[in-house]
Scaffold this active site. Structure first.
Site, mmCIF file in Angstrom:
data_model
loop_
_atom_site.group_PDB
_atom_site.id
_atom_site.type_symbol
_atom_site.label_atom_id
_atom_site.label_comp_id
_atom_site.label_asym_id
_atom_site.label_seq_id
_atom_site.Cartn_x
_atom_site.Cartn_y
_atom_site.Cartn_z
ATOM 1 N N ASP A 288 0.798 -1.217 0.000
ATOM 2 C CA ASP A 288 0.000 0.000 0.000
ATOM 3 C C ASP A 288 0.836 1.274 0.000
ATOM 4 O OD1 ASP A 288 -2.228 -1.529 -0.108
ATOM 5 O OD2 ASP A 288 -2.892 -1.171 1.941
ATOM 6 N N TYR A 372 -9.970 -0.759 2.150
ATOM 7 C CA TYR A 372 -9.538 -0.590 3.541
ATOM 8 C C TYR A 372 -9.185 0.860 3.852
ATOM 9 C CZ TYR A 372 -9.401 -5.220 5.669
ATOM 10 O OH TYR A 372 -9.760 -6.410 6.240
#
Length: 622
Positions: A288, A372
Site C-alpha cells: 500500500d 480498507y
C-alpha cells in the site's frame, strides 16, 4: 529561511515542473508517478543553522507512457540543476507506483473488451454500467508475456443501483489482466459462473441507537502544545512534522528534555497478502505504500468525527502526474488526549495519597486504499515513551463463499466470503538515542533451575535476563517472542546514565505472526522485510524503503535482502531499525458490512535514559 526538512510547498512543486520541463524531462506522454523531497542526511541536518543556506532537492519518478520506460530524476530547486538521472528497466527493476488516473482508466478498458463483456453476459449481466471494475496491483509471477508489461488485474462487483455497496455482490470466477500502456485486456481468466450474492451490505444511514448522550472534550485555556513552522513542542518533547507522498506522516528530529531520541520515524512500507491460492486470487498481495502511495491517498479529516478536542490541523501538498500541486486539507491531526492515571500511590506508613493524570499527544493521519482505511497514530507520553498505533477499518475484500472458498475465507453474509489475509506494516526507525551511534541488544527473560551449578537458587524462585548483542547486519533479522518477554534495547554508544550504563530506549514489539506465505513464494521474495519482526542495518540515507525503490511488479530481493547481504558492522554504529508488526485477519461476521477498528503497533520506552521518573513534576489535577 526554509528548514532542510520542511515539507514541499505548492510553489516548490510548480518550480519542479518548470525545471523538469526545461530539461526536456516532461515530453508528451511522460507522467510523474511520485514527486518527493530528497531529504538531506543526518549530518547535513545537524550542521544546519537557522538562516543558513539550504539546497532544496527533489526526487521525481517519471514514466513514459509511450515506451514504458521509467527513470528517477534527482534535481536541485535551489541550483536549478538536474543532479542525476537513473534509468530503470521494467523487466528487472520493477514499475513506478500506480497513479490514480490509471485506476480510473481501467473501467473503460475492461468494458470495451469483448471477452469481458461476454463473461458478464454469461452471468446474466447485460447492463455493465452498474458493474464496478476493481483494479488491483498485479504482483510478479513470471506469467507468460507479463515480464516488462505495466499491468493491473481487475476483479468485478455488481451494484443494484449507483449508491449500493458493490463489495456485497462480487462477480466471482472472472479476472481481467490489463496492460495499462496498451490500454487493453491481454488475458481473461474465467473459471466458470458462480452465483452473485444478493444480500445488500450498505451501512451508515440509520436507524441509529438513541442511548448515547453527548460527550464534550474541552480545553478552555487552549492546548498545552505549540506549533511553529511545523515544529511541535509539548511536555519536553520537540519534533518536526514531515509528509511524504509514499509514506504519509513522518516525524523528524524527535527529542525530549533537549536530548535526541530519533532523527526520523515513519511507516515505510506495508503489505497485505491474501491466502486464497485459487486461479482467480492467487496474486492478491498489495504494497500500500510502494504500489499505491499511502501519502497520496490521505483523507481530509473532519472535526468531531476523525478528531475531537482542541485540534491543530496540517494541510499536505502532493504532486499530481502533471507535476501540479494538489492540496489535501486537514491531512494531519494534532491533539491531546487524557489517558487515565500516570502514577498513583497510597502509602500505608505516611498516609500520603498521590495520583497524577496521564495525557498523551496524538499526531495522526488516515488513508483509504481501495476497500480498507488505515489510521496511523503516533502517541507521545510525558515519561518519554513513544508509541505507534495503526487502526485498520473499512470493508473486507469479498468473494463468493462456496465449498472451495471455505478453506481460505470466512462467510460474512449468505454466500459471501471474506478471504483470510494479513496487514503487515514496516516502521523505519532512524534512532539517535543521546547521539548518532548506538548498539542493539536482544533481551530475553531467563529461567533458572532450582539447583544450579552454584547452588544459588535453592528455592527455585530466581529468574534473570540474557542480553545478546547484535553485531552485524546478517544477525539483525530477529523474531519477537512473548514467551521470553523479548524486547530490543537501543543503547547509546556516546552517553551514560548516573549508574554508568548506556542511556537507552527499548523497542517493545507485539508478538504477532510474520509473513505466513511459503518461503519460496513470490510474495516472500518481494516482502522479505515481513519475514522478521526486526532488522538492524547501518544507517544509509539512500536506503529508504525495506522492499526497495520500485516495488510495483518487482521480482523480489530488493531492499533489506540486498542490504543485509553486505553484513556491515552495526555495533556502535549509526543505525536504522526496521520493525514489522501487524494483524493476521480471519474475518468475522461482525466485520461486515463495515469492519470495527483492529489495532496493532509497538512502543519505544526509555530504559535508563532518565536517572529517575521524569514526571515527578506533574501537578495534581493535570
Amino acid at each position: 529561511m526554509v528548514h532542510p526538512l520542511a515539507r514541499l510547498t505548492a510553489a516548490e512543486i510548480d518550480a519542479a515542473r518548470e525545471l523538469l520541463a526545461v530539461h526536456d524531462l516532461l515530453a508528451p506522454g511522460v507522467r510523474c508517478a511520485v514527486l518527493s523531497l530528497e531529504e538531506p542526511t543526518r549530518d547535513e541536518v545537524a550542521a544546519h543553522r537557522a538562516g543558513g543556506p539550504v539546497d532544496r532537492r527533489i526526487r521525481a519518478v517519471l514514466l513514459d507512457g509511450g515506451s514504458g520506460r521509467s527513470r528517477t530524476v534527482l534535481a536541485s530547486l535551489t541550483r536549478s540543476a538536474i543532479d542525476e538521472r537513473i534509468e530503470h528497466d521494467p523487466v528487472t527493476d520493477g514499475q513506478p507506483p500506480i497513479m490514480l488516473e490509471e485506476f480510473e482508466a481501467v473501467d473503460a478498458i475492461v468494458k470495451a473488451d469483448p471477452g469481458w463483456l461476454a463473461a458478464m453476459a454469461e452471468r446474466g449481466i447485460t447492463d455493465v454500467s452498474l458493474v464496478a471494475a476493481c483494479p488491483l496491483s498485479a504482483g510478479s509471477y513470471d506469467l507468460p508475456g507479463e515480464r516488462g508489461r505495466r499491468m493491473l488485474r481487475v476483479l468485478s462487483f455488481l451494484q443494484a443501483r449507483p449508491d449500493d455497496s458493490p463489495w456485497a455482490h462480487p462477480i466471482d470466477g472472472v479476472v481481467a489482466y490489463v496492460d495499462l500502456l496498451e490500454k487493453r485486456v491481454v488475458e481473461l481468466v474465467d473459471t466458470g459462473v458462480l452465483p452473485v450474492p444478493a444480500e445488500e451490505g450498505n451501512f451508515g444511514d440509520g436507524p441509529y441507537r438513541t442511548s448515547r448522550r453527548p460527550l464534550h472534550v474541552t480545553q478552555p485555556e487552549g492546548p498545552s502544545f505549540t506549533v511553529d513552522d511545523d515544529v511541535v513542542e509539548w511536555e519536553g518533547w520537540r519534533f518536526r512534522v514531515g509528509y511524504d507522498p509514499r509514506e504519509g506522516l513522518v516525524l523528524h528530529r524527535l527529542s525530549i528534555a533537549g536530548r535526541p531520541v530519533a532523527h526520523r520515524v515513519s511507516v515505510a512500507e506495508m503489505v497485505v497478502p491474501y491466502a486464497d491460492p485459487g486461479p482467480i486470487r492467487f496474486w492478491q498481495n498489495y504494497f500500500d505504500a510502494g504500489e499505491y502511495l499511502l501519502g497520496q491517498q490521505a483523507n481530509s479529516l473532519e472535526l468531531g468525527c476523525d478528531c475531537v478536542g482542541e485540534i491543530h490541523y496540517f494541510d499536505a501538498v502532493v504532486a499530481d502526474p502533471d507535476v501540479r500541486p494538489r492540496e489535501i486539507r486537514n491531512a494531519i491531526c494534532l491533539h491531546e488526549e487524557d489517558d487515565g492515571v500516570l502514577w498513583k500511590h497510597t502509602d500505608v506508613f505516611t498516609g500520603s495519597q498521590q495520583v497524577r493524570r496521564r495525557r498523551r499527544l496524538v499526531i495522526s493521519f488516515f488513508a483509504t486504499i481501495g476497500n480498507y482505511d488505515y489510521g496511523f497514530y503516533w502517541h507521545l507520553y510525558p515519561d518519554g515513551a513513544l508509541e505507534l498505533e495503526v487502526r485498520s477499518t473499512g470493508v473486507v475484500f469479498t468473494g463468493v463463499h462456496d465449498e472451495r472458498a471455505a478453506r481460505w475465507a470466512s462467510e460474512v453474509a449468505p454466500g459471501l466470503g471474506a478471504p483470510y489475509h494479513q496487514h503487515l506494516f514496516c516502521a523505519r526507525l532512524d534512532l539517535t538515542v543521546d547521539g548518532p551511534r548506538a548498539s542493539v541488544d536482544e533481551l530475553d527473560v531467563r529461567r533458572l533451575p532450582r539447583t544450579g551449578p552454584d547452588g544459588d537458587n535453592p528455592h527455585g524462585n530466581a529468574f534473570g535476563r540474557d542480553a545478546t548483542r547484535i553485531g552485524s547486519e546478517s544477525g539483525g533479522g530477529r523474531v519477537a517472542d512473548r514467551t521470553v518477554g523479548r524486547v530490543w534495547r537501543i543503547g547509546s554508544a556516546e552517553a551514560r546514565n548516573r549508574f554508568g550504563d548506556p542511556t537507552a530506549y527499548v523497542l517493545e514489539p507485539e508478538d504477532g505472526p510474520t509473513l505466513l506465505a511459503d518461503d519460496e513464494s513470490s510474495i516472500a521474495a518481494r516482502a522479505a522485510f515481513a519475514t522478521r519482526h526486526l532488522w538492524v542495518t547501518a544507517y544509509d540515507p539512500a536506503r529508504r524503503y525495506p522492499a526497495g525503490e520500485l516495488v510495483n511488479q518487482h521480482g523480489g530481493g530488493a531492499g533489506l535482502p540486498e542490504w543485509v547481504a553486505e553484513d556491515r558492522d552495526v555495533d556502535g554504529a549509526e543505525l536504522t531499525l526496521w520493525h514489522t508488526f501487524g494483524v493476521t485477519h480471519f474475518p468475522r461476521p461482525e466485520d461486515w458490512p463495515v469492519m470495527p477498528v483492529a489495532s496493532c503497533g509497538f512502543r519505544l520506552a526509555p530504559s535508563g535514559f532518565f536517572d529517575r521518573n521524569p514526571t515527578l513534576d506533574v501537578a495534581p489535577g493535570h
